[in-house]
Design a protein around this motif. Structure first.
Motif, PDB file in Angstrom:
ATOM      1  N   ALA A   1      21.339 -43.171  10.156  1.00 14.80           N
ATOM      2  CA  ALA A   1      20.645 -44.387  10.574  1.00 14.80           C
ATOM      3  C   ALA A   1      21.114 -44.860  11.941  1.00 14.80           C
ATOM      4  O   ALA A   1      20.321 -45.360  12.733  1.00 14.80           O
ATOM      5  N   PHE A   2      22.417 -44.719  12.234  1.00 12.57           N
ATOM      6  CA  PHE A   2      22.931 -45.191  13.523  1.00 12.57           C
ATOM      7  C   PHE A   2      23.629 -44.040  14.230  1.00 12.57           C
ATOM      8  O   PHE A   2      24.842 -43.854  14.077  1.00 12.57           O
TER       9      PHE A   2
ATOM     10  N   VAL B   1      23.479 -46.707   4.691  1.00 13.69           N
ATOM     11  CA  VAL B   1      22.180 -47.160   5.198  1.00 13.69           C
ATOM     12  C   VAL B   1      21.211 -45.979   5.267  1.00 13.69           C
ATOM     13  O   VAL B   1      20.027 -46.112   4.931  1.00 13.69           O
TER      14      VAL B   1
ATOM     15  N   ARG C   1      17.724 -48.931  22.727  1.00 15.83           N
ATOM     16  CA  ARG C   1      16.538 -49.603  22.206  1.00 15.83           C
ATOM     17  C   ARG C   1      15.781 -50.364  23.283  1.00 15.83           C
ATOM     18  O   ARG C   1      14.588 -50.624  23.138  1.00 15.83           O
TER      19      ARG C   1
ATOM     20  N   ARG D   1      17.807 -46.192   3.228  1.00 18.74           N
ATOM     21  CA  ARG D   1      16.629 -46.529   4.029  1.00 18.74           C
ATOM     22  C   ARG D   1      15.851 -45.330   4.572  1.00 18.74           C
ATOM     23  O   ARG D   1      14.708 -45.481   4.976  1.00 18.74           O
ATOM     24  N   HIS D   2      16.479 -44.165   4.632  1.00 22.11           N
ATOM     25  CA  HIS D   2      15.829 -43.087   5.380  1.00 22.11           C
ATOM     26  C   HIS D   2      15.371 -41.911   4.537  1.00 22.11           C
ATOM     27  O   HIS D   2      15.258 -40.808   5.038  1.00 22.11           O
TER      28      HIS D   2
ATOM     29  N   VAL E   1      12.792 -48.570  24.257  1.00 18.49           N
ATOM     30  CA  VAL E   1      11.861 -48.190  23.210  1.00 18.49           C
ATOM     31  C   VAL E   1      11.087 -49.397  22.698  1.00 18.49           C
ATOM     32  O   VAL E   1       9.958 -49.283  22.260  1.00 18.49           O
TER      33      VAL E   1
ATOM     34  N   ARG F   1       8.255 -43.435   8.495  1.00 26.59           N
ATOM     35  CA  ARG F   1       9.001 -44.540   9.092  1.00 26.59           C
ATOM     36  C   ARG F   1       9.651 -44.032  10.391  1.00 26.59           C
ATOM     37  O   ARG F   1       9.863 -42.833  10.558  1.00 26.59           O
ATOM     38  N   PRO F   2       9.951 -44.930  11.319  1.00 32.34           N
ATOM     39  CA  PRO F   2      10.530 -44.486  12.598  1.00 32.34           C
ATOM     40  C   PRO F   2      11.880 -43.824  12.402  1.00 32.34           C
ATOM     41  O   PRO F   2      12.684 -44.247  11.573  1.00 32.34           O
ATOM     42  N   ALA F   3      12.099 -42.774  13.179  1.00 33.95           N
ATOM     43  CA  ALA F   3      13.384 -42.079  13.126  1.00 33.95           C
ATOM     44  C   ALA F   3      14.414 -42.880  13.921  1.00 33.95           C
ATOM     45  O   ALA F   3      14.059 -43.648  14.807  1.00 33.95           O
ATOM     46  N   PRO F   4      15.702 -42.695  13.593  1.00 34.68           N
ATOM     47  CA  PRO F   4      16.742 -43.299  14.419  1.00 34.68           C
ATOM     48  C   PRO F   4      16.624 -42.756  15.838  1.00 34.68           C
ATOM     49  O   PRO F   4      16.204 -41.617  16.044  1.00 34.68           O
ATOM     50  N   ILE F   5      16.998 -43.579  16.816  1.00 30.38           N
ATOM     51  CA  ILE F   5      16.806 -43.165  18.207  1.00 30.38           C
ATOM     52  C   ILE F   5      17.991 -42.323  18.668  1.00 30.38           C
ATOM     53  O   ILE F   5      19.122 -42.781  18.678  1.00 30.38           O
TER      54      ILE F   5
END
Lengths: 228, 190, 639
Positions: free
Chosen positions: C134-135, C207, C628, C211-212, C631, C575-579
């Motif tokens: 996630a991060f 997370v 971010r 969430r992913h 983005v 869902r959006p992927a982590p950046i």
């Protein structure tokens, strides 16, 4: 009990003496009983697992004629799963009963909570030696003399770091703390000479922090504590 | 905030709340340490060290800074720039006053001879309240950085996100302070 | 050895000399190799990466490096104990104490932890259909903090300031009065920094798992390794936070004159409580992921779905929960009194129940299947009986009155090596062999793999089985010598042979890796006929995975598509992927913390302040380089 101990040592292919399983006091006997008892209870578990393991791995191993065999999916089995929840609980309950009984009797306690009667010995540990003081005020280093058949009440104190008092033949260990007295009781030691040692890592010469424990007759003990 | 951003934001919220959970456990251990060692057998007793005035004063500023931060957030939600900046600046000011009072308190303690190594009570007091003060100091730095971001006009949705995360932190620091009042000061001031 | 230096003579022990020489000798060929193959760019690529597979690879790489170092420590220990009254090299007294301290600390914190976190990093996102953790940035921070902490801890050896307090760091031995040198500070700060990194990685994994997950991948459809990772991460959050404060207090005791753990008012037993509130869950932090690995591997190589999936999940959670209620079973002899001793004896016994459930469920997964003896499966099969042997001695140890005899003897040493090696280390090896293609694209050689397994297994039992007996014969742990009269020579000698056999077995692994990378062939997505999603993506896993994203409808989704000869349904709306990003900030932060710790250790306060400012400054830099910013949309306005 001794037979079991002997059997154990044979099983493990060693001819030498296993101090903990040759108890020379009531305290150590109770502990040896617990060790052997829990060992055999646990052997039931080990054997069950080993038998199932060998059988399943052998029987269901891959062979060339199973090349295209597709095993049936088994999602679970409530009855079987209940079995291996309930049986271990019963087994542990059997083990818990003597555990609790002996633990209540033997657990070391803080100095002010002890009201035992018997022969008091004041043990002081420091890096890297032991001092034993008897009721007459006699102080000896690294040589513990105690009377047979009595309740030996050890009052343990440390001058520096944490040590641990241990005579394998006479009973389990008890930590020796700085700033807090602990009391540990050894019941009914038998005559003999035993090795004692520090069991809690305490610094450079931890390995050399040993002493000798001599259990002598009551008369000899009286004579010993009264001579200088 | 569009779907894309709100999904990433939700990740961050959960992640940060878990982090605060870890911090809560750390503070719990420090509270336990304080309760075990206070009052100490020797050396100063809490009743002779603590002064009600300084606790009340610093509590006033820190606790109301949570309120002013909420007011700032409302201003942000309504895109009311004046309101946001005013309340946010007041929050920052209150935090700084709190930190100043805290430093002053520590300073008077030390000059009265109640340093960190006087006894275990003072030790456990400093490691706990000191860590909290460090959190306030970090929060002040964080607010300043946020303020610069606001002036830089980073994407608004990103700013809202950063602001929200900060507000979690700030309220957490406040809650810890409330527990400090209840467990550290109050028993010895009543 | 005395070395003249600016007119003074400097005493350097020969083992430290040897370490320097060895390190330099190793560094030269590795450096030349990198230059010759023009791989400097690759190194920079990994230094600034935030990709989960690359970070996982780094974790594994350094975990293995420290495994060799800590393994050599173990060989020194065993060489010293091989004969009665032995004087092997310098390893008596102080040096022996140092070497068992570093062996324990390294193996737990810098071998087992990074190897498990590495596997989680590589595999968990692939198993649940996440494109990354996630991060990603925080993931890199977590790794570099681990790295800085581990380097900090290891540096101590090269300047002859190794800690000698045991991996448990019991006070008051670990306070300034009894270990005034810098050694203990290296322990405190090394663990503090890497522990912080571990907390970050754990929350990241939580997370990610919450969430992913891919569409349709309900929690109840997750592979058991992902479940184990989730529960383990929760344990880490709690346990490592407690450790952080324990070390924080010890730091104050050592550096700033407080007296929490020593002196007239301090309480040395308080350290033990804090340490074991961390330390016991830590054991499950090491074991649970391994349980997850074995569950997946046994299921794959038996061609059957795991037996009793729901109860497998429940028992992981139950073990995790009970793990926090048993810490004082390490403290039966410190005089907590009969009530506490009984309570902790019973809770400890209780933990055997969910563990037993798992063992039987594994056995019944095998039952009725087709067992393929691949290397990962061999490790999984070797685990079951070995671990059960460690488990039952665990129950014996829980018998508190009997524990008065067992406590701090070789019996305990035997017990915890049985459980930790059989679960964690076997699990790591099994996982490495199993997922190696996802990391590198190669499958490790099976023949050398079998050699590795059998020599390791036999060496392991030879080493630790005799210790049960020496323990009962009265040998305390952490002693460096014994006499002939103790009658334990043969048993000790057997242990030593076993230890060297384990050492040799690791050479098979090295040889296997070398051979595989020089002669091996790249494999496709699914070399093992796998069941879960990670076998759906190419080997090695690309940076962009799951494009398009699969839709999951059951446990082991890939397996049933193969059985029913269909392909996984996919979707492009996810869902959006982590950046993803690339940054030198994580490694710089870790280095700043390294300097901060160095400054505190040697009371160079200017250096500590420089390090501290560096960390805070990098926080600000990070805030201004947030990926971010580019983005996020600008549809919201400021007015």
């Amino acid at each position: 009990m001794k037979k079991l101990g002997l059997l154990l040592s044979l099983l493990l292919l060693t001819g030498c003496n296993i101090a903990v399983l040759e108890p020379k006091s009531e305290t150590a006997s109770d502990q040896a009983f617990l060790i052997v008892f829990s060992f055999w209870l646990m052997m039931i578990v080990v054997l069950t697992v080993f038998v199932l393991f060998v059988r399943f791995v052998y029987k269901y191993r891959y062979t060339d004629n199973k090349k295209d065999f597709m095993p049936k999916d088994v999602k679970g089995n409530k009855k079987l799963e209940a079995t291996w929840i309930i049986l271990p609980i019963l087994l542990l309950a059997v083990l818990a009963v003597p555990t609790i009984a002996i633990t209540y009797e033997q657990s070391p306690v803080a100095g002010d909570q002890s009201d035992h009667e018997g022969t008091h010995i004041y043990v002081t540990a420091q890096q890297f030696s032991w001092t034993f003081e008897h009721e007459t005020g006699k102080e000896v280093q690294n040589d513990l003399v105690i009377p047979e058949g009595e309740s030996i009440i050890l009052h343990l104190n440390s001058k520096d770091v944490i040590h641990s008092f241990w005579v394998p033949h006479l009973g389990g260990k008890v930590d020796v703390l700085p700033g807090e007295e602990l009391v540990y009781v050894i019941e009914n030691p038998e005559i003999g000479t035993y090795q004692g040692k520090c069991a809690e890592y305490c610094g450079i010469q931890h390995a050399k922090m040993t002493f000798e424990a001599n259990v002598v007759s009551i008369e000899d003990y009286e004579r010993y504590v009264n001579e200088d | 905030m569009n779907d894309y951003e709100s999904a990433l934001f939700k990740d961050k919220q959960i992640g940060f709340l878990i982090y605060l959970g870890a911090e809560a456990i750390m503070f719990t251990v420090l509270f336990a340490t304080y309760l075990i060692f206070t009052p100490a057998e020797q050396g100063p007793h809490p009743t002779e060290v603590f002064k009600a005035v300084s606790v009340i004063l610093s509590s006033f500023f820190l606790l109301s800074s949570s309120g002013t931060l909420i007011a700032a957030e409302k201003g942000l939600a309504k895109n009311n720039q004046r309101k946001f900046i005013t309340w946010f600046a007041i929050t920052l000011l209150f935090a700084m006053i709190f930190l100043g009072l805290e430093i002053h308190e520590f300073y008077t303690f030390v000059s009265d001879g109640y340093g960190i190594s006087v006894n275990v009570f003072m030790s456990s007091f400093y490691v706990l309240v000191g860590l909290h003060a460090a959190h306030v100091a970090f929060g002040i730095g964080w607010m300043i950085v946020l303020f610069i971001h606001y002036m830089r006009k980073i994407p608004m949705s990103l700013f809202r996100e950063k602001h929200k995360i900060f507000s979690y932190y700030w309220h957490f620091v406040d809650v810890i302070w409330v527990v400090i009042i209840l467990l550290v000061y109050l028993p010895y001031l009543l | 050895m005395d070395i003249p230096l600016f007119g003074d003579t400097l005493f350097v022990p020969t083992d430290v000399m040897a370490a320097w020489v060895f390190t330099i000798l190793m560094a030269i060929p590795i450096g030349l190799f990198i230059l010759k193959k023009k791989k400097v760019g690759l190194i920079f690529d990994y230094v600034k990466t935030t990709n989960h597979r690359k970070i996982g690879t780094l974790y594994i790489l350094f975990g293995i490096v420290y495994f060799f170092r800590a393994g050599v420590d173990a060989l020194f220990i065993r060489a010293q104990l091989a004969f009665p009254n032995n004087d092997f090299w310098v390893f008596q007294g102080e040096k022996y104490n140092e070497v068992f301290t570093t062996h324990g600390t390294l193996m737990i914190f810098f071998v087992a932890m990074p190897l498990l976190l590495g596997l989680m990093n590589v595999v968990v996102p692939l198993q649940i259909g996440a494109r990354d953790l996630a991060f990603p940035f925080l993931n890199a921070v977590g790794f570099w903090l681990f790295f800085a902490g581990s380097v900090f801890f290891n540096v101590s050896f090269f300047i002859n300031m190794t800690p000698e307090i045991g991996w448990t760091g019991y006070a008051p031995l670990s306070t300034e009065q009894f270990t005034p040198g810098a050694g203990t500070d290296f322990y405190v700060f090394g663990l503090q920094i890497s522990g912080l990194g571990t907390i970050f990685t754990a929350l990241n994994l939580i997370v990610t798992i919450i969430r992913h997950r891919a569409p349709g991948m309900k929690m109840t459809r997750m592979p058991l390794f992902a479940w184990a990772t989730l529960i383990t991460s929760l344990l880490i959050i709690i346990a490592f936070s407690v450790l952080a404060i324990a070390l924080y207090l010890l730091m104050f005791d050592r550096q700033f004159g407080t007296g929490f753990f020593s002196g007239s008012e301090g309480d040395p037993v308080f350290w033990q409580h804090l340490f074991w509130i961390f330390g016991h869950p830590e054991v499950y932090i090491l074991a649970l992921p391994a349980f997850g690995v074995f569950s997946d591997i046994i299921s794959t190589f038996s061609k059957k779905v795991i037996f009793g999936y729901p109860i497998m999940v429940i028992s992981i959670a139950l073990i995790g929960f009970l793990g926090f209620m048993v810490w004082a079973h390490h403290m039966f002899t410190v005089g907590l009194g009969p009530m506490a001793n009984t309570f902790f004896a019973i809770t400890t016994m209780a933990i055997a129940v969910p563990t037993g459930i798992k063992v039987f469920n594994w056995l019944f997964t095998i039952r009725g299947g087709v067992v393929r003896f691949t290397t990962p499966m061999l490790f999984a099969l070797g685990f079951i009986p070995s671990f059960v042997m460690g488990g039952v001695t665990g129950v014996m140890l829980s018998v508190s009155a009997a524990n008065f005899q067992f406590h701090d003897t070789h019996f305990v040493v035997a017990h915890f090596h049985y459980v930790i090696i059989a679960s964690t280390i076997f699990g790591i090896f099994a996982g490495l062999y199993y997922w190696y293609p996802k990391i590198t694209g190669f499958v490790l050689g099976e023949k050398l793999g079998r050699w590795h397994f059998w020599t390791f297994l036999i060496g392991f039992h030879l080493t630790f089985f005799p210790m049960h007996i020496t323990g009962l014969e009265g040998v305390p742990r952490r002693v460096y010598t014994y006499t002939e009269a103790d009658g334990i020579f043969l048993l000790n000698f057997t242990s030593t042979i076993g230890a060297f056999l384990m050492g040799i077995s690791m050479l098979f692994l090295v040889w296997n890796v070398y051979k595989t990378h020089t002669n091996g062939k790249k494999v496709g997505n699914d070399p093992w006929d796998g069941r879960t999603l990670e076998w759906y993506v190419p080997s090695p896993a690309p940076v962009q995975t799951f494009d398009p994203m699969p839709i999951v409808k059951e446990i082991d989704p890939l397996w049933y598509t193969k059985l029913e000869n269909r392909s996984l349904r996919t979707t492009t709306s996810t869902r959006p992927a982590p950046i993803e990003t690339e940054s030198f900030i994580p490694i710089s932060m870790a280095m700043a913390l390294f300097l901060l710790s160095l400054g505190l250790t040697f009371s160079l306060y200017w250096l500590a302040i420089v390090g501290g400012i560096g960390v805070l400054g990098l926080f600000i830099v990070r805030s201004f380089t947030d990926e971010r910013e580019h983005v996020y949309g600008k549809e919201d306005s400021y007015e």
